[in-house]
Design an enzyme around this catalytic site. Sequence first.
Site, PDB file in Angstrom:
ATOM      1  N   SER A   1       0.836  -1.189   0.000  1.00 29.05           N
ATOM      2  CA  SER A   1       0.000   0.000   0.000  1.00 29.05           C
ATOM      3  C   SER A   1       0.879   1.250   0.000  1.00 29.05           C
ATOM      4  O   SER A   1       1.671   1.454  -0.918  1.00 29.05           O
ATOM      5  CB  SER A   1      -0.951  -0.031   1.198  1.00 29.05           C
ATOM      6  OG  SER A   1      -1.918   0.969   1.105  1.00 29.05           O
TER       7      SER A   1
ATOM      8  N   GLU B   1      -9.289  -5.847  -3.451  1.00 28.70           N
ATOM      9  CA  GLU B   1      -8.713  -4.868  -2.521  1.00 28.70           C
ATOM     10  C   GLU B   1      -9.790  -4.044  -1.800  1.00 28.70           C
ATOM     11  O   GLU B   1      -9.683  -3.759  -0.615  1.00 28.70           O
ATOM     12  CB  GLU B   1      -7.821  -3.888  -3.293  1.00 28.70           C
ATOM     13  CG  GLU B   1      -6.661  -4.505  -4.033  1.00 28.70           C
ATOM     14  CD  GLU B   1      -5.347  -4.329  -3.310  1.00 28.70           C
ATOM     15  OE1 GLU B   1      -5.332  -3.689  -2.254  1.00 28.70           O
ATOM     16  OE2 GLU B   1      -4.340  -4.853  -3.812  1.00 28.70           O
TER      17      GLU B   1
ATOM     18  N   HIS C   1      -7.420  -5.737   0.668  1.00 26.61           N
ATOM     19  CA  HIS C   1      -6.183  -4.974   0.788  1.00 26.61           C
ATOM     20  C   HIS C   1      -5.463  -5.416   2.061  1.00 26.61           C
ATOM     21  O   HIS C   1      -6.066  -5.504   3.126  1.00 26.61           O
ATOM     22  CB  HIS C   1      -6.550  -3.492   0.864  1.00 26.61           C
ATOM     23  CG  HIS C   1      -5.415  -2.543   0.745  1.00 26.61           C
ATOM     24  ND1 HIS C   1      -4.610  -2.451  -0.363  1.00 26.61           N
ATOM     25  CD2 HIS C   1      -4.967  -1.593   1.612  1.00 26.61           C
ATOM     26  CE1 HIS C   1      -3.716  -1.498  -0.189  1.00 26.61           C
ATOM     27  NE2 HIS C   1      -3.903  -0.961   1.002  1.00 26.61           N
TER      28      HIS C   1
END
Length: 535
Positions: free
Chosen positions: A223, A346, A445
């Site tokens: 990320s 995600e 995610h």
Amino acid sequence: MARISSRRTFVKEVSLVLAAAHAAPWFKIATAADAGSVVADTSSGKIRGLVVEDIKVFKGVPYGGTTAGTQRFMPPTKPAPWTGVRDAVAYGPTAPQPMGNGRDLPAASEDCLVLNVFTPALGDGRNRPVLVWLHGGGFSTGSGSQRILDGTNLAHTRDAVVVTINHRLNVLGFTYLGDAAGADFALSGGAGMLDIVAALQWVRDNIARFGGDPNLVTIFGQSGGGRKVATLMAMPGAKGLFHRAIIESGAVLRLTTPEDAIRSTDLLLAELGLKPGQTRELQAVPIERLLAANAAVAGKITLREPGMTPNSPMVDGKAIPVHPWDPGPPAVSAAIPLLIGYARTEETLYDRPTPETLALDEAGLRQRAAARLGGNPARVIETFRKAHPEATPWDLWILIATDHPRGTYSRELGKRKAAQGGAPAFAYRFDWETPEGGGHMRSPHTIEIQFVFNNIKIAGPLISRMAEAYALAEKVSSAWVAFARTGNPNTPTLPAWPAYSASSRDTMLFNNQSRVEQDPDRGPRLVMEQVLKLS
């Protein structure tokens, strides 16, 4: 340019999986009560760590000097040397951040330039690969001290040296003051990235003493950590400090422009009641007040890049000379192999599946897609539906939102890196679905972190009892460390994994039965590239 809304503004990117890890039993965590201790030399002085089974663990090791007071917003300095032996048995301070530190993290402090080392041996000449983890949370939140990031098991099972770091975040790490306060602050718009460079310099100068090879350093992150990796690949000051790069769900093309950075600083000064001539007084503003003012400014900022967050690094023409991946890949890292990918769904981390959201109808899908994509989303929806005829409106929304832009940007960076021709790119998609969260989170995610670190035992009450999760973690962590060693992630336990190219687009799909597919979801890929103006 139209304003791009972001529900991620100042939201900690800590997943359900990571939250569950706090409650799960850890197989072994280093504490001062452990019987074994070990002393190592560094360039600043001796440190005492702990021995956890056969792994030597050093926590809270300074790699930089103070960043408080007159050093606030300034480039990092070397740590002050010490005499005697300094204890390195507990995590160091977490960077100040707007939502607090979260559970089980050390107290916040501006003096947060610390790192942690997990190694099988000290200076034994084995020249192990070194993996330096850059934590997520955009450029605003997070920590390298989260339990799921404990590198003990990865170091133990893969014979590698693992380093995790903290650095300045949000207003402290990415506020450009050069225009208002003068040349002394010319690099303040990327101070947090300069911290990471300083950490890599520490690794270069010290890691051989910890059994690692300074010429075999991999930077990897998820990320916001992936965005940091992508940015470092464009920074001349980082050249030679790393030799492989792994971007997990963090592809980024462009960063903050000087114009937008100056506008944000003006808003910050106004929020604090300061005039342009009082810019240097920002160094004396109490940190709580500074964070609160920065949070207020965040809602007034126009974000010009899909998926971007406030307090992102600025292209300053010096430390960060150009946008990292636009219009093309960074030349300074042409020889660096890249491993890049994302998780299939995600968006379930951000838009949580509840009975209400799972019941999304066609009208709701169109409304959400129009708000996200702009204009008439009908062609995008129909393209995704054709590729996934069994999908509900909720399924389609999650796939569309995941591709805009995370999935699409991951593929685009892989394509641009491959076209550069200097070093290969390898692409993956993480398809494994978590049972946590009632079974509807699918592949959210952050899902892959526990597999990369081979930390399934602390990954959650359900995952930690799944034999298939342990088996996949062995394969994933092996591939990551194989890439760190050789620049190629192929291992005997996975199918043959070709390098990525625009012609074949070979992608490893990680699951209980992993496989390579050429150009998965081609139709959705093509339509989203048009939406994002990449083709």
